[in-house]
Design a protein around this motif. Structure first.
Motif, PDB file in Angstrom:
ATOM      1  N   ALA A 160      54.769 -24.026 -11.111  1.00 55.23           N
ATOM      2  CA  ALA A 160      53.714 -24.471 -12.020  1.00 55.23           C
ATOM      3  C   ALA A 160      52.445 -23.664 -11.762  1.00 55.23           C
ATOM      4  N   THR A 161      51.637 -23.533 -12.784  1.00 52.13           N
ATOM      5  CA  THR A 161      50.413 -22.747 -12.678  1.00 52.13           C
ATOM      6  C   THR A 161      49.325 -23.529 -11.944  1.00 52.13           C
ATOM      7  N   CYS A 162      48.711 -22.875 -10.959  1.00 54.38           N
ATOM      8  CA  CYS A 162      47.598 -23.485 -10.235  1.00 54.38           C
ATOM      9  C   CYS A 162      46.331 -23.336 -11.076  1.00 54.38           C
ATOM     10  N   ILE A 163      45.737 -24.453 -11.451  1.00 49.15           N
ATOM     11  CA  ILE A 163      44.568 -24.426 -12.326  1.00 49.15           C
ATOM     12  C   ILE A 163      43.269 -24.728 -11.584  1.00 49.15           C
ATOM     13  N   GLY A 164      43.356 -24.937 -10.291  1.00 44.41           N
ATOM     14  CA  GLY A 164      42.141 -25.196  -9.515  1.00 44.41           C
ATOM     15  C   GLY A 164      42.479 -25.757  -8.152  1.00 44.41           C
ATOM     16  N   CYS A 165      41.458 -25.985  -7.362  1.00 40.84           N
ATOM     17  CA  CYS A 165      41.650 -26.581  -6.044  1.00 40.84           C
ATOM     18  C   CYS A 165      40.387 -27.329  -5.640  1.00 40.84           C
ATOM     19  N   ARG A 166      40.562 -28.265  -4.728  1.00 39.29           N
ATOM     20  CA  ARG A 166      39.421 -29.001  -4.198  1.00 39.29           C
ATOM     21  C   ARG A 166      39.583 -29.130  -2.692  1.00 39.29           C
ATOM     22  N   THR A 167      38.486 -29.252  -2.000  1.00 43.84           N
ATOM     23  CA  THR A 167      38.513 -29.341  -0.544  1.00 43.84           C
ATOM     24  C   THR A 167      38.004 -30.699  -0.103  1.00 43.84           C
ATOM     25  N   GLY A 168      38.471 -31.111   1.054  1.00 44.51           N
ATOM     26  CA  GLY A 168      38.011 -32.358   1.645  1.00 44.51           C
ATOM     27  C   GLY A 168      37.839 -32.189   3.141  1.00 44.51           C
ATOM     28  N   VAL A 169      36.671 -32.518   3.655  1.00 41.51           N
ATOM     29  CA  VAL A 169      36.389 -32.416   5.094  1.00 41.51           C
ATOM     30  C   VAL A 169      36.813 -33.715   5.759  1.00 41.51           C
ATOM     31  N   LEU A 170      37.715 -33.605   6.734  1.00 42.66           N
ATOM     32  CA  LEU A 170      38.222 -34.787   7.420  1.00 42.66           C
ATOM     33  C   LEU A 170      37.665 -34.951   8.829  1.00 42.66           C
ATOM     34  N   ALA A 171      37.150 -33.871   9.416  1.00 41.44           N
ATOM     35  CA  ALA A 171      36.589 -33.976  10.765  1.00 41.44           C
ATOM     36  C   ALA A 171      35.654 -32.810  11.019  1.00 41.44           C
ATOM     37  N   GLY A 172      34.612 -33.058  11.784  1.00 38.13           N
ATOM     38  CA  GLY A 172      33.711 -31.986  12.196  1.00 38.13           C
ATOM     39  C   GLY A 172      32.922 -31.386  11.050  1.00 38.13           C
ATOM     40  N   ASP A 173      32.586 -30.103  11.208  1.00 38.81           N
ATOM     41  CA  ASP A 173      31.762 -29.391  10.236  1.00 38.81           C
ATOM     42  C   ASP A 173      32.363 -28.017   9.948  1.00 38.81           C
ATOM     43  N   PRO A 174      33.485 -27.962   9.204  1.00 40.75           N
ATOM     44  CA  PRO A 174      34.123 -26.666   8.929  1.00 40.75           C
ATOM     45  C   PRO A 174      33.276 -25.806   8.000  1.00 40.75           C
ATOM     46  N   ASN A 175      33.310 -24.509   8.228  1.00 39.86           N
ATOM     47  CA  ASN A 175      32.601 -23.557   7.383  1.00 39.86           C
ATOM     48  C   ASN A 175      33.316 -23.456   6.037  1.00 39.86           C
ATOM     49  N   PRO A 176      32.634 -23.771   4.934  1.00 41.33           N
ATOM     50  CA  PRO A 176      33.297 -23.746   3.618  1.00 41.33           C
ATOM     51  C   PRO A 176      33.878 -22.386   3.262  1.00 41.33           C
ATOM     52  N   ASP A 177      33.300 -21.310   3.783  1.00 38.49           N
ATOM     53  CA  ASP A 177      33.788 -19.967   3.454  1.00 38.49           C
ATOM     54  C   ASP A 177      35.177 -19.700   4.026  1.00 38.49           C
ATOM     55  N   TYR A 178      35.572 -20.469   5.039  1.00 36.75           N
ATOM     56  CA  TYR A 178      36.850 -20.221   5.694  1.00 36.75           C
ATOM     57  C   TYR A 178      37.854 -21.344   5.470  1.00 36.75           C
ATOM     58  N   ILE A 179      37.605 -22.213   4.517  1.00 34.31           N
ATOM     59  CA  ILE A 179      38.582 -23.243   4.162  1.00 34.31           C
ATOM     60  C   ILE A 179      39.608 -22.595   3.241  1.00 34.31           C
ATOM     61  N   SER A 180      40.720 -22.216   3.800  1.00 30.51           N
ATOM     62  CA  SER A 180      41.715 -21.454   3.055  1.00 30.51           C
ATOM     63  C   SER A 180      43.075 -21.587   3.724  1.00 30.51           C
ATOM     64  N   THR A 181      44.128 -21.496   2.926  1.00 33.83           N
ATOM     65  CA  THR A 181      45.497 -21.436   3.446  1.00 33.83           C
ATOM     66  C   THR A 181      46.192 -20.155   2.980  1.00 33.83           C
ATOM     67  N   SER A 182      45.433 -19.170   2.577  1.00 28.78           N
ATOM     68  CA  SER A 182      45.999 -17.945   2.004  1.00 28.78           C
ATOM     69  C   SER A 182      46.872 -17.187   3.003  1.00 28.78           C
ATOM     70  N   PHE A 183      46.412 -17.083   4.255  1.00 29.05           N
ATOM     71  CA  PHE A 183      47.152 -16.289   5.235  1.00 29.05           C
ATOM     72  C   PHE A 183      48.485 -16.943   5.598  1.00 29.05           C
ATOM     73  N   VAL A 184      48.475 -18.257   5.780  1.00 31.71           N
ATOM     74  CA  VAL A 184      49.728 -18.915   6.153  1.00 31.71           C
ATOM     75  C   VAL A 184      50.697 -18.937   4.979  1.00 31.71           C
ATOM     76  N   GLU A 185      50.185 -19.037   3.758  1.00 28.00           N
ATOM     77  CA  GLU A 185      51.069 -18.992   2.598  1.00 28.00           C
ATOM     78  C   GLU A 185      51.667 -17.593   2.436  1.00 28.00           C
ATOM     79  N   ARG A 186      50.891 -16.569   2.717  1.00 26.93           N
ATOM     80  CA  ARG A 186      51.422 -15.209   2.660  1.00 26.93           C
ATOM     81  C   ARG A 186      52.451 -14.990   3.768  1.00 26.93           C
ATOM     82  N   SER A 187      52.211 -15.582   4.915  1.00 28.94           N
ATOM     83  CA  SER A 187      53.182 -15.498   6.000  1.00 28.94           C
ATOM     84  C   SER A 187      54.487 -16.181   5.613  1.00 28.94           C
TER      85      SER A 187
END
Length: 273
Positions: free
Chosen positions: A177-204
């Motif tokens: 199915a076509t990905c039409i968007g994404c949303r993020t949710g912070v569950l703990a701590g203070d993650p840097n929004p610029d690095y919220i990504s799963t691109s590398f593990v999906e490519r792996s």
């Protein structure tokens, strides 16, 4: 096994880590099938033991986690209860990758449930020596597993992809199915929004599916036994971390992570036997 020459064993392993099936490996190398499977078992166990002992006390900043589907013997809907007890059916491979060095930190085989997620995240936490930023997909079981394994000592965010309606036309039956968007949710701590990504593990995970015949869709190269599936996964990740030069890094992930100072040859993998 003792009578198989080192050069021939190297040919067998080289074929397996490049995505060649067991039967095709036998035809290419002239090695008997039971000998190939025995070599795969022995080296797979050695690779798993080496990874467990040496990929520890890692200093990493950003980790991405994901899970990839495959099946053993038959898909889940087609197996009996007795076959399920022997390991048949769907099997998920959970992976954690260092976004900087591209090192596979941890991997676990199992179902997609909460117990497997907790076991996987405990293993990830046990291999890392510092506070990290973690990103996973929106699979619900991650939340409790991360909290149990890391507590409050983590910056953790989920990346949830939003997909459009599936198209059941014959032309697109096997297309995602076509990905039409994404949303993020912070569950703990203070993650840097610029690095919220799963691109590398999906490519792996894509490399896994392309590089292991057992993961290739719509073929008869799937695993027939769960043990052999696990041995091949262990061998693949050992080869990926230590032997395969990453096209972006120009070194292996293990070299980038400081676990070794050179590119391993397949002969060095065989030395672990």
């Amino acid at each position: 096994m003792n009578h198989l020459a080192t050069g021939k064993r190297e040919q067998v392993i080289a074929a397996l880590v490049e995505g060649v099936s067991i039967n095709a490996t036998c035809r290419m190398t002239g090695v008997a099938k039971h000998t190939v499977l025995k070599l795969l078992k022995d080296l797979g166990c050695a690779c798993a033991a080496y990874h467990d002992a040496h990929v520890r006390n890692l200093r990493v900043r950003r980790v991405q986690c994901d899970e990839i589907w495959a099946f053993v013997y038959a898909k889940q809907k087609n197996v009996s209860l007795e076959q399920m007890e022997q390991g048949a059916g769907d099997v998920w491979t959970w992976t954690a990758i260092d976004a900087d060095s591209k090192l596979i930190i941890s991997y676990t085989l199992g179902d997609r449930g909460a117990s497997t997620a907790e076991s996987f995240m405990r293993d990830v936490a046990g291999r890392i020596a510092n506070r990290i930023q973690l990103t996973t997909d929106g699979h619900r079981v991650y939340a409790d597993a991360v909290e149990t394994s890391f507590g409050a000592d983590i910056d953790y965010a989920m990346l949830v992809k939003i997909y459009g309606a599936s198209n059941d036309s014959p032309e697109s039956r096997y297309s995602p199915a076509t990905c039409i968007g994404c949303r993020t949710g912070v569950l703990a701590g203070d993650p840097n929004p610029d690095y919220i990504s799963t691109s590398f593990v999906e490519r792996s995970n894509l490399s896994m599916r392309m590089g292991m015949r057992r993961f290739t869709r719509l073929t008869n190269g799937f695993s027939k036994k769960l043990d052999n599936h696990g041995h091949m996964v262990a061998l693949y990740f050992m080869h990926y971390n230590y032997c395969r030069i990453h096209s972006t890094l120009r070194v292996t992930p293990a070299m980038e992570a400081g676990l070794t100072d050179h590119v391993w040859a397949i002969e060095e993998l065989l030395d672990m036997l």
